[in-house]
Design an enzyme around this catalytic site. Sequence first.
Site: not given
Length: 91
Positions: A7-10, A13
């Site tokens: 998982r990444t937030s944006t 990324q």
Amino acid sequence: MLIGYARTSTLEQEAGLAAQVRDLEALGCEKVVAEQTSAVGVRPKLDDLISFARDGDTLVVTKLDRLARSVSHLWEIVGRLQTRGVALRIV
């Protein structure tokens, strides 16, 4: 079965997400699920992955902060995994 979660937030990324997926595959994960969402946002792919996992499977993440946003959130996830007989590995 080893099941990986990345998982990444944006969207910016993207390289970090690709690196997580690469690392999970190198660890032998047969299924890898990746999503881009805020740590405090809804994570439908994580929920689907937990529902998919079966007794004896192991959920693998490359870093703790990719999985949980707080200690209480981690314990919630661990509880859901334990109910299904699924182990957790953080590398």
